[in-house]
Design a protein around this motif. Structure first.
Motif, mmCIF file in Angstrom:
data_model
loop_
_atom_site.group_PDB
_atom_site.id
_atom_site.type_symbol
_atom_site.label_atom_id
_atom_site.label_comp_id
_atom_site.label_asym_id
_atom_site.label_seq_id
_atom_site.Cartn_x
_atom_site.Cartn_y
_atom_site.Cartn_z
ATOM 1 N N PRO A 41 -38.341 -31.097 -38.354
ATOM 2 C CA PRO A 41 -38.650 -30.059 -37.362
ATOM 3 C C PRO A 41 -37.498 -29.091 -37.132
ATOM 4 C CG PRO A 41 -39.348 -32.218 -36.575
ATOM 5 C CD PRO A 41 -38.525 -32.446 -37.805
ATOM 6 N N VAL A 76 -48.243 -30.233 -38.411
ATOM 7 C CA VAL A 76 -47.079 -29.552 -37.860
ATOM 8 C C VAL A 76 -47.534 -28.660 -36.707
ATOM 9 C CG1 VAL A 76 -45.154 -27.991 -38.342
ATOM 10 C CG2 VAL A 76 -45.949 -29.594 -40.111
ATOM 11 N N LYS A 133 -44.707 -26.808 -44.748
ATOM 12 C CA LYS A 133 -43.875 -26.795 -43.551
ATOM 13 C C LYS A 133 -44.367 -25.802 -42.499
ATOM 14 C CE LYS A 133 -39.688 -28.203 -46.042
ATOM 15 N NZ LYS A 133 -38.302 -27.844 -46.440
#
Length: 508
Positions: free
Chosen positions: A414, A444, A475
């Motif tokens: 993160p 995420v 991501k």
């Protein structure tokens, strides 16, 4: 001269991966090993000969003894041949996930200290500027088949079983990966335990598949398992919800899997079928690891696919730690990660953290200081996971001490995403965290604190921004929540566990 060991599935513990392949080729030359989605098949003797001939190609493109060779290839036959060829040579190989983009590839190369990068036409766009790069021809297998040359004398000296000739990458909490060293011995130990506990190869017509990145540490472990269990492997370079069930059925795959996300993909395909007939009737079990598998997924797979999930617990530092067994009860399969494999030792530390040592454990990180920080004073590796040991000898993993998101079996830091998004003009404060998700394991989630200076940012704007900065799509946030305030710890940091609780309950 290569001799057939007394037990085909239990070669000498000191043997190398090259030894294992050559022993199989000597004892079972016509047994299939690598299956292509097109229908082509390579036998054990053919793969052994191709990987030997490929050492000449490696020399021709500039690979020399002592180098570190990084490669970024999809999960296809040529990748398997290149990987096995490098395992025959006195080099260190550093597989790089084919999902990585240029920035992540550059970081991996820097961490590994790689001298050269091997790519193909599907990954060449990820090549960072200034990196010595060789493109592996799409038809390299055919080229090698026409030459079938002897090994190059300078590259015909494989590393010993205990030399650290492999480097894999795992995420740290800052986003910069650690370089994890492995030996043939550690990888083979993991593979032996996997085969023994799951019973791979016990079916008379066993067929496995690699439907996950072959550059993952599980890629070589699974190929070694196929050699130990004496079964062929179907390599699937591109996994889609439409194609994978069809490929499994067409190639009569009996054992498939990777992570919870893949289990969910196959389950969804079956449930969407207009008939009650099984889409993949040859399957006898799903196997994998890399992320938790919720009990409800076990139950739904048993109900709709009519087979068990035999899940495992492992990590880059120790590819196979605990594995469920095909004879386990449904309760043991759904509620635990199985028992430690032979040679793997597991203990629960005073704080409830799972600690490891054994034959399957990495000899250390490339960065020795990182390794010293990761082990206890008496030499046990701190996994970063919490858990407990049951009376029946099974391990239950209850959570992580590390601030990582595990999305489809891959670790995502993160901090890296937060650092990038803080550069967005519409983001003043942000926290990135993982949220439970049936398909991905975790998704995420970006949580942005509302600003009085400007309008709220949108999810599309965040993703476009990260795309422009070169972060791989895995991501990018899949959910955006805008809040008025962040809960804080006594030290003034964002209390992420409390924040996760709030947004899960719908609080804004």
């Amino acid at each position: 001269m290569v001799r057939c060991p007394e037990s085909l599935r239990s070669p000498p513990p000191a043997g190398t991966i090259a030894d294992l392949l050559d022993e199989g080729a000597a004892c079972r030359p016509d047994r299939p090993l690598l299956l292509d989605v097109s229908g082509a098949t390579l036998t054990l003797s053919e793969v052994a000969a191709l990987s030997t001939a490929a050492t000449r190609w490696l020399w021709d493109v500039g690979v020399r003894p002592g180098m570190t060779v990084a490669w970024q290839l999809p999960s296809d036959v040529k990748a398997a041949v290149v990987m096995l060829a490098l395992a025959r040579t006195p080099v260190v190989q550093a597989p790089v996930l084919h999902l990585y983009r240029a920035r992540e590839v550059r970081t991996a190369i820097e961490v590994a200290g790689a001298d050269i990068l091997l790519v193909d036409e599907s990954t060449v766009a990820n090549t960072p500027a200034g990196v010595r790069t060789v493109i592996v021809p799409a038809d390299i297998v055919e080229q090698l088949q026409t030459s079938m040359r002897s090994p190059h004398p300078e590259l015909a000296r494989p590393p010993t079983a205990t030399e650290a000739s492999w480097v894999y990458f795992t995420s740290g909490t800052t986003g910069r990966p650690k370089g994890v060293r492995h030996t043939d011995a550690t990888l083979l130990s993991a593979a032996r335990g996997y085969v023994a506990h799951i019973g791979l190869g016990s079916h008379p017509r066993e067929v496995g598949n690699i439907a996950f990145p072959i550059a993952h540490v599980g890629g070589m472990v699974y190929l070694a398992a196929a050699l130990l269990g004496d079964f062929p492997v179907l390599l699937v370079p591109k996994v889609t919800a439409d194609d994978l069930p069809r490929l499994i059925a067409e190639h009569c795959v009996t054992v498939s899997g990777a992570s919870t996300a893949l289990y969910q993909m196959l389950l969804a395909a079956q449930m969407a079928s207009p008939t009650t007939e099984l889409l993949m009737p040859s399957l006898r079990m799903l196997i994998g690891g890399g992320a938790p598998c919720p009990p409800q997924v076990h139950r739904r797979v048993r109900q709709h696919l009519k087979i068990p999930i035999v899940h495992a617990y492992g990590m880059t530092e120790a590819p196979t730690i605990c594995v469920s067994e095909s004879t386990d009860t449904d309760e043991q399969l759904a509620q635990t990660t199985g028992r430690p494999i032979p040679g793997s030792e597991v203990r629960i530390g005073a704080s409830g953290e799972i600690e490891l040592r054994g034959d399957n454990l990495t000899p250390g990180y490339l960065n020795s200081a990182q390794w010293e920080h990761a082990v206890t004073s008496d030499g046990w590796f701190r996994s970063g996971d919490r858990g407990h040991l049951r009376a029946d000898g099974r391990i239950v993993v209850t959570g992580r001490t590390k601030d990582l998101i595990i999305r489809k079996g891959e670790n995502i830091a993160p901090d890296e995403i937060e650092s990038e998004l803080l550069a967005h003009p519409l983001v003043d404060q942000i926290a990135v965290l993982g949220q439970p998700d049936d398909l991905r394991g975790e998704l995420v989630c970006a949580v942005v604190r509302r600003s009085q200076r400007h309008r709220d940012v949108t999810l599309d704007e965040l993703c476009t921004f990260l795309d422009g900065r070169g972060l791989m799509k895995q991501k990018w946030p899949e959910r955006l929540v805008v809040v008025d305030d962040f809960p804080l710890t006594g030290l003034g940091k964002v209390a992420k566990s409390e924040l996760a609780r709030r947004i899960a309950g719908g609080t804004r």
